[in-house]
Write a protein that holds these residues in place. Structure first.
Motif, mmCIF file in Angstrom:
data_model
loop_
_atom_site.group_PDB
_atom_site.id
_atom_site.type_symbol
_atom_site.label_atom_id
_atom_site.label_comp_id
_atom_site.label_asym_id
_atom_site.label_seq_id
_atom_site.Cartn_x
_atom_site.Cartn_y
_atom_site.Cartn_z
ATOM 1 N N PHE A 144 29.345 43.309 41.421
ATOM 2 C CA PHE A 144 28.696 43.681 42.350
ATOM 3 C C PHE A 144 28.930 43.493 43.628
ATOM 4 C CE2 PHE A 144 24.761 45.025 44.263
ATOM 5 C CZ PHE A 144 24.361 46.185 43.956
ATOM 6 N N ASP A 145 28.999 44.264 44.539
ATOM 7 C CA ASP A 145 29.299 44.143 46.297
ATOM 8 C C ASP A 145 28.009 44.034 46.914
ATOM 9 O OD1 ASP A 145 31.737 44.564 45.149
ATOM 10 O OD2 ASP A 145 31.896 46.589 46.111
ATOM 11 N N CYS A 146 27.999 43.048 47.741
ATOM 12 C CA CYS A 146 26.895 42.820 48.698
ATOM 13 C C CYS A 146 26.409 44.000 49.420
ATOM 14 C CB CYS A 146 27.223 41.673 49.830
ATOM 15 S SG CYS A 146 25.896 41.276 51.007
ATOM 16 N N GLN A 147 25.184 44.283 49.329
ATOM 17 C CA GLN A 147 24.846 45.528 49.944
ATOM 18 C C GLN A 147 24.443 45.543 51.478
ATOM 19 O OE1 GLN A 147 21.132 46.339 47.201
ATOM 20 N NE2 GLN A 147 22.444 47.980 46.377
ATOM 21 N N LEU A 148 24.526 44.193 51.914
ATOM 22 C CA LEU A 148 24.189 44.160 53.334
ATOM 23 C C LEU A 148 25.529 43.943 54.237
ATOM 24 C CD1 LEU A 148 22.149 43.655 55.478
ATOM 25 C CD2 LEU A 148 22.511 41.274 55.088
ATOM 26 N N CYS A 149 26.483 43.243 53.735
ATOM 27 C CA CYS A 149 27.836 43.247 54.341
ATOM 28 C C CYS A 149 29.018 43.932 53.713
ATOM 29 C CB CYS A 149 28.138 41.690 54.807
ATOM 30 S SG CYS A 149 28.605 40.868 53.285
ATOM 31 N N GLY A 150 28.833 44.140 52.728
ATOM 32 C CA GLY A 150 29.798 44.809 51.780
ATOM 33 C C GLY A 150 30.982 44.006 51.165
ATOM 34 N N HIS A 151 30.517 42.671 51.360
ATOM 35 C CA HIS A 151 31.708 41.603 50.480
ATOM 36 C C HIS A 151 31.670 41.959 48.935
ATOM 37 C CE1 HIS A 151 33.728 38.018 50.542
ATOM 38 N NE2 HIS A 151 33.239 37.879 49.212
ATOM 39 N N GLU A 179 32.454 41.681 45.045
ATOM 40 C CA GLU A 179 32.400 40.991 43.777
ATOM 41 C C GLU A 179 31.719 39.671 44.181
ATOM 42 O OE1 GLU A 179 36.358 40.613 42.590
ATOM 43 O OE2 GLU A 179 36.549 42.737 41.945
ATOM 44 N N ILE A 180 30.365 39.692 44.477
ATOM 45 C CA ILE A 180 29.642 38.458 44.527
ATOM 46 C C ILE A 180 29.051 38.003 43.285
ATOM 47 C CG2 ILE A 180 28.784 39.272 46.944
ATOM 48 C CD1 ILE A 180 26.183 40.311 45.774
ATOM 49 N N ARG A 181 28.972 36.780 43.018
ATOM 50 C CA ARG A 181 28.484 36.246 41.696
ATOM 51 C C ARG A 181 26.949 36.095 42.012
ATOM 52 N NH1 ARG A 181 30.236 31.174 38.489
ATOM 53 N NH2 ARG A 181 28.423 30.895 37.029
ATOM 54 N N TYR A 182 26.402 35.352 43.054
ATOM 55 C CA TYR A 182 24.923 34.977 43.195
ATOM 56 C C TYR A 182 24.396 36.107 44.115
ATOM 57 C CZ TYR A 182 25.976 30.520 41.391
ATOM 58 O OH TYR A 182 26.664 29.506 40.670
ATOM 59 N N GLU A 183 23.360 36.960 43.335
ATOM 60 C CA GLU A 183 23.021 38.133 43.735
ATOM 61 C C GLU A 183 21.377 37.569 44.262
ATOM 62 O OE1 GLU A 183 22.887 41.133 40.808
ATOM 63 O OE2 GLU A 183 25.135 41.201 40.870
ATOM 64 N N TYR A 184 21.293 37.740 45.719
ATOM 65 C CA TYR A 184 19.905 37.530 46.057
ATOM 66 C C TYR A 184 19.115 38.788 46.651
ATOM 67 C CZ TYR A 184 21.269 32.604 46.597
ATOM 68 O OH TYR A 184 21.923 31.361 46.352
ATOM 69 N N THR A 185 18.134 38.818 46.142
ATOM 70 C CA THR A 185 17.316 40.272 46.228
ATOM 71 C C THR A 185 16.460 39.993 47.604
ATOM 72 O OG1 THR A 185 17.307 40.882 44.098
ATOM 73 C CG2 THR A 185 15.618 41.885 45.482
ATOM 74 N N ILE A 186 16.546 40.920 48.388
ATOM 75 C CA ILE A 186 15.466 40.950 49.710
ATOM 76 C C ILE A 186 14.964 42.116 49.729
ATOM 77 C CG2 ILE A 186 16.758 39.452 51.349
ATOM 78 C CD1 ILE A 186 18.111 41.642 52.744
ATOM 79 N N LYS A 187 13.620 42.339 49.981
ATOM 80 C CA LYS A 187 12.726 43.614 49.843
ATOM 81 C C LYS A 187 12.146 43.666 51.388
ATOM 82 C CE LYS A 187 9.087 45.360 47.092
ATOM 83 N NZ LYS A 187 8.186 45.034 45.915
ATOM 84 N N ASN A 188 12.022 45.288 51.827
ATOM 85 C CA ASN A 188 11.303 45.625 53.110
ATOM 86 C C ASN A 188 9.801 45.642 52.543
ATOM 87 O OD1 ASN A 188 10.062 47.545 54.901
ATOM 88 N ND2 ASN A 188 12.291 47.341 55.634
ATOM 89 N N ARG A 189 9.104 44.725 53.174
ATOM 90 C CA ARG A 189 7.843 44.483 53.133
ATOM 91 C C ARG A 189 7.012 45.845 53.571
ATOM 92 N NH1 ARG A 189 5.812 43.442 58.092
ATOM 93 N NH2 ARG A 189 7.219 42.242 59.663
ATOM 94 N N ILE A 190 7.722 46.724 54.297
ATOM 95 C CA ILE A 190 6.987 47.848 54.926
ATOM 96 C C ILE A 190 7.075 49.031 54.014
ATOM 97 C CG2 ILE A 190 6.770 49.614 56.814
ATOM 98 C CD1 ILE A 190 7.516 47.398 58.553
ATOM 99 N N ASN A 191 8.254 49.523 53.429
ATOM 100 C CA ASN A 191 8.534 50.467 52.643
ATOM 101 C C ASN A 191 9.243 50.090 51.231
ATOM 102 O OD1 ASN A 191 11.321 49.788 52.903
ATOM 103 N ND2 ASN A 191 11.858 50.909 54.707
ATOM 104 N N GLN A 192 9.182 48.685 50.962
ATOM 105 C CA GLN A 192 9.470 48.446 49.745
ATOM 106 C C GLN A 192 10.948 48.659 49.224
ATOM 107 O OE1 GLN A 192 6.837 46.496 48.434
ATOM 108 N NE2 GLN A 192 5.895 47.299 50.472
ATOM 109 N N GLY A 201 24.763 38.714 48.857
ATOM 110 C CA GLY A 201 25.500 37.412 48.441
ATOM 111 C C GLY A 201 25.093 36.338 49.198
ATOM 112 N N SER A 202 25.341 34.943 48.487
ATOM 113 C CA SER A 202 25.182 33.970 49.182
ATOM 114 C C SER A 202 25.481 33.460 50.330
ATOM 115 C CB SER A 202 25.468 32.782 47.916
ATOM 116 O OG SER A 202 26.819 32.743 47.952
ATOM 117 N N SER A 203 26.564 33.802 50.785
ATOM 118 C CA SER A 203 27.152 33.653 52.211
ATOM 119 C C SER A 203 26.407 34.371 53.137
ATOM 120 C CB SER A 203 28.662 33.922 52.583
ATOM 121 O OG SER A 203 29.372 32.747 51.606
#
Length: 207
Positions: free
Chosen positions: A43-50, A52-65, A71-73
């Motif tokens: 899976f690729d990082c949806q924020l920076c595009g890196h 084949e990330i291994r550790y997948e950190y989920t972030i959520k928009n508190r306004i629109n969900q 990725g970890s970096s």
């Protein structure tokens, strides 16, 4: 240059999923949810595009969900960029997220996986209970204790094996512990070698 590339990619990917139309305000809308380990790294990082990330950190928009997986970096850069504008990153319970919290979460993630597998697959005899208690205390086992877990380890799923390797370590400071290592052979030696730290691998070269 690297920082500018990250900021460009992060801005491009974050704004369409945010309510604000500038990165400084958009990043304040997002909170931390948690992480999983994707051993396949497919899976690729949806924020920076890196890639084949291994550790997948989920972030959520508190306004629109809306949600993103980063990725970890990248999540560390996100925290750093928030700090530059004197903003903080929070989780969904409104606790502050920093590098230490992310490291603790990764450790807790592995602990949870390992102890679920121990509960599911270990017998409740006194010896195995003592090993479980020792792992829970500090994760450090003697070589003779760890040897008894080789078959247990071999029957774990790949993700459970990763948890085992992250949490379980070997005691190798005292002479009797080094003597236990000197007696290792075959599969037992291969198994113990896998659990040694880089410093311990240097030590055993002289045993």
């Amino acid at each position: 240059m690297v920082e500018n590339t990250w900021l460009h990619n992060a801005t491009k990917n974050l704004l369409p999923l945010s309510n604000a139309n500038d990165f400084v305000n958009a990043k304040k809308e997002w909170v931390y949810v948690g992480l999983i380990d994707n051993e396949e790294a497919d899976f690729d990082c949806q924020l920076c595009g890196h890639k084949e990330i291994r550790y997948e950190y989920t972030i959520k928009n508190r306004i629109n969900q809306n949600e993103m997986i980063v990725g970890s970096s990248c999540i560390l850069k996100f925290i750093t960029h928030l700090a530059k504008t004197q903003d903080l990153f929070y989780d969904i319970q409104n606790n502050i997220i920093d590098k230490t919290r992310l490291e603790d979460d990764k450790h807790d993630y592995w602990v949870d996986i390992l102890f679920k597998s121990l509960d599911a697959n270990f017998s409740n005899n006194d010896f195995q209970i003592s090993i479980t208690d020792q792992i829970e205390t500090d994760g450090k086992l003697t070589i003779n204790q760890a040897k008894c877990l080789r078959n247990f380890y071999n029957n774990l799923s790949p993700n459970e094996q990763s948890a085992f390797r992250h949490i379980v370590s070997i005691k190798l400071r005292k002479d009797f512990q080094k003597n236990q290592y000197a007696l290792l052979k075959g599969y037992d030696k291969d198994f113990i070698d896998m659990l040694l730290s880089s410093q311990q691998r240097k030590i055993v070269q002289f045993i």
